[in-house]
Each structure stands twice: as C-alpha cells, then as structure tokens.
Design a protein around this motif. Structure first.
Motif, PDB file in Angstrom:
ATOM      1  N   VAL A 120       0.841  -1.295   0.327  1.00 50.45           N
ATOM      2  CA  VAL A 120       0.111   0.019   0.049  1.00 50.45           C
ATOM      3  C   VAL A 120       1.000   1.247   0.117  1.00 50.45           C
ATOM      4  CG1 VAL A 120      -2.036  -1.083   1.268  1.00 50.45           C
ATOM      5  CG2 VAL A 120      -0.180   0.000   2.563  1.00 50.45           C
ATOM      6  N   LYS A 121       0.068   2.225  -0.579  1.00 51.13           N
ATOM      7  CA  LYS A 121       0.717   3.725  -0.361  1.00 51.13           C
ATOM      8  C   LYS A 121       2.046   3.664  -1.252  1.00 51.13           C
ATOM      9  CE  LYS A 121       0.794   7.746   2.605  1.00 51.13           C
ATOM     10  NZ  LYS A 121       0.392   8.207   4.008  1.00 51.13           N
ATOM     11  N   TRP A 122       3.264   4.444  -0.612  1.00 54.16           N
ATOM     12  CA  TRP A 122       4.445   4.609  -1.273  1.00 54.16           C
ATOM     13  C   TRP A 122       5.696   4.327  -0.101  1.00 54.16           C
ATOM     14  CZ3 TRP A 122       0.566   8.122  -1.671  1.00 54.16           C
ATOM     15  CH2 TRP A 122       0.690   9.311  -0.753  1.00 54.16           C
ATOM     16  N   LEU A 123       6.524   4.263  -0.508  1.00 53.35           N
ATOM     17  CA  LEU A 123       7.847   3.668   0.516  1.00 53.35           C
ATOM     18  C   LEU A 123       8.622   5.215   0.860  1.00 53.35           C
ATOM     19  CD1 LEU A 123       9.411   0.758  -1.337  1.00 53.35           C
ATOM     20  CD2 LEU A 123       7.599   0.559   0.339  1.00 53.35           C
ATOM     21  N   SER A 124       9.021   4.835   2.103  1.00 48.29           N
ATOM     22  CA  SER A 124       9.950   6.015   2.570  1.00 48.29           C
ATOM     23  C   SER A 124      11.289   5.754   1.912  1.00 48.29           C
ATOM     24  CB  SER A 124       9.856   5.951   4.110  1.00 48.29           C
ATOM     25  OG  SER A 124       8.690   6.428   4.447  1.00 48.29           O
ATOM     26  N   TRP A 125      11.847   7.158   1.217  1.00 51.02           N
ATOM     27  CA  TRP A 125      13.087   6.849   0.731  1.00 51.02           C
ATOM     28  C   TRP A 125      14.000   7.792   1.228  1.00 51.02           C
ATOM     29  CZ3 TRP A 125      13.123   5.662  -5.248  1.00 51.02           C
ATOM     30  CH2 TRP A 125      12.952   4.418  -5.399  1.00 51.02           C
TER      31      TRP A 125
END
Length: 302
Positions: free
Chosen positions: A69-74
C-alpha cells in the motif's frame, strides 16, 4: 532512512537499466522531455560505487513489497546524484507490468501512469533549474501497483486493513478539473479497484475515498473567480480537521508557482489567474492550508 532499506541484493539481483533502456523508457513510456532524458543518461554514467549500492537497495525495497500500500519512505538522494532515485524506478517497470498483467490491468493504463514521471521531471527542472527527481519515493506507489491514473484523477491504495482507504490525487498536467471529468474518474475507480483488488474490496461500498491537498482549502473560494473549477472540486469533500495552523507554503510554492520553497514572495511568477489569486491572498495575510476531506459520492450524484 538508509538503514531501513533491504540490503543490496537481498531480494533479487538489481536489473540496473542501461543507457538505451533509460532513454527509451523516459521518452516512450514516461513522456519525458528530451533534455531530461539526455541528462538522465549522463547521470547514469556518473554513478559511483556507493550510489549504485544505494540504487540497488532502493530497488530491493520495491521488489520486496510488490502490491503493497501507499508509497515507500526513501532517503533524499545524494546532492551529487539528484536523479539517483529514477534508476531503480525504471528498473522496476518490468515488475510493475508483470503485476498489472496478473491483475488484468491494460498496458495502456501502465503507460498513462508512467507519464507522471515525465511531468515531475519537468517540474523539478522548473523548481531547481536542472534535472532531478526530488519526489522519487512517490513513484514507488506507481511501480508497486498501489496507484493508478484513471482518467483525470489518480487513486492510491493507502493504509492498513482488509479494505484500505483510497487516496485521491491530482496531477498538475492532467487537464481541466471539471466535475464531469471528476465524476468519470470516480465512477471508473468504483469499478476498477474492486476488480483489481477483490481480496481488499468486495465492491464499491468498500471504497472510502479521501484527499489531502491545498485544493481543498475553502478559503480559495474567496479569491478565485467563479469560473474556476477548484472550488467545485473542493465542495465534493466533507472536510475533517482544520489543517496545519502554520499554513502551507511548500505545496503552494511547488504546485501553484512552480518554484522552490526558498523563493522570496516578490520573485514568484504571476502568469495566470491561479497564481495571481493565491498571491492576492498571501498579500492580504491569508494562511493557506492543506485540508483533508472524505469524498461524498452523493455530491457527484453517485
């Protein structure tokens, strides 16, 4: 945040894209400008050992969470490599296409989705005067199969639970934000998401759609002309909370004025009605805010 990423090679070998693949994907799939494609090819050749290892780890994070889900923390890219995040994203395009194919998503939708990359490359050039992709992490939602462009709007599977919340997002280059276009997009999403994710949504009734954006600030009604589509879009949402009392400078500078947040007010462009209207509010002391709202389908006649 680097320590939160998988180790290099932890999932599968990083399929580092070559110069020809980078150019083809950017021009033919992402709709990028030639200048951005040329700069990306040059940036690819300039990656050193530590940058390549970080690109590998970023790709591993995508590969380990396909369908998440959603987007990743980079982490932010190294100052010397402002396009670093682009390359693991392009490497993950085959993973995205395979996921889409398994879920019955047409390749035309995949291509349309990747057009967002070209848009953000253009925005970065306006913001900083050079090639870059400062929001590369945003596209981890695209390539992992959580976000889709359905007509005018984007819809992202966000949050935990058996029927995660669906975030509504608006591309700057998506065209007029008319009520007809919004209605068509929402109708598409109500059909599309349960079909693609039957394990999450049994039907349209499981979809809770919401939006967090500067576009939902009700103060805009007092400053925009009646012909503007923005207030009509905002009125489709039932607002929750009051927004950040400190106001919202970063999104307005970025999306309304196309300038970095450190640009002085007196140097902001006033080339269109939206810019002039928001500037009038700034000069009058309006504290513009991001607001969150739940989409009320009845306001769209759905």
């Amino acid at each position: 945040m680097t320590q939160e990423l998988p180790q290099a090679g932890a999932v599968r070998a990083y399929p580092a894209p070559g110069a020809a693949a980078v150019r083809e994907l950017l021009l033919d799939w992402c709709g990028a400008d030639a200048d951005d494609a040329d700069d990306a090819v040059r940036a690819l050749g300039a990656l050193d050992g530590p940058a390549l290892e970080l690109a590998d780890r970023l790709y591993q994070g995508i590969a380990a969470d396909m369908g998440g889900v959603k987007w990743l923390s980079w982490p932010k890219p190294p100052a010397a490599h402002p396009l670093l995040g682009l390359f693991p994203l392009l490497a993950a395009v085959p993973d995205m296409l395979a996921f889409h194919a398994e879920r019955g998503v047409d390749e035309d939708l995949s291509r349309r989705l990747l057009g967002d990359v070209g848009e953000k490359l253009r925005l970065n050039r306006r913001l900083y005067g050079r090639a870059g992709l400062d929001v590369a992490h945003w596209f981890t939602g695209h390539v992992r199969g959580s976000l889709y462009q359905l007509g005018r709007l984007q819809f992202c599977v966000e949050g935990e639970g058996p029927a995660p919340y669906v975030g509504v997002h608006i591309r700057g280059e998506g065209g007029p934000l008319t009520l007809d276009a919004v209605r068509d997009s929402v109708e598409w999403a109500l059909e599309f998401l349960p079909a693609v994710f039957p394990e999450r949504y049994a039907g349209p009734g499981d979809l809770a759609l919401g939006c967090h954006s500067w576009l939902l600030d009700p103060q805009l009604r007092d400053w925009l002309p009646e012909r503007s589509n923005i207030p009509g879009f905002a009125e489709l949402f039932a607002l929750e909370g009051d927004g950040d009392p400190a106001g919202n400078r970063s999104d307005l500078w970025r999306f309304v004025f196309g300038r970095s947040e450190d640009t002085p007010v007196e140097k902001l462009p006033l080339d269109n009605t939206l810019q002039r209207s928001v500037m009038a509010g700034i000069e009058a002391g309006v504290q513009w805010r991001n607001r969150f709202g739940r989409l009320d389908l009845s306001r769209l006649g759905l």
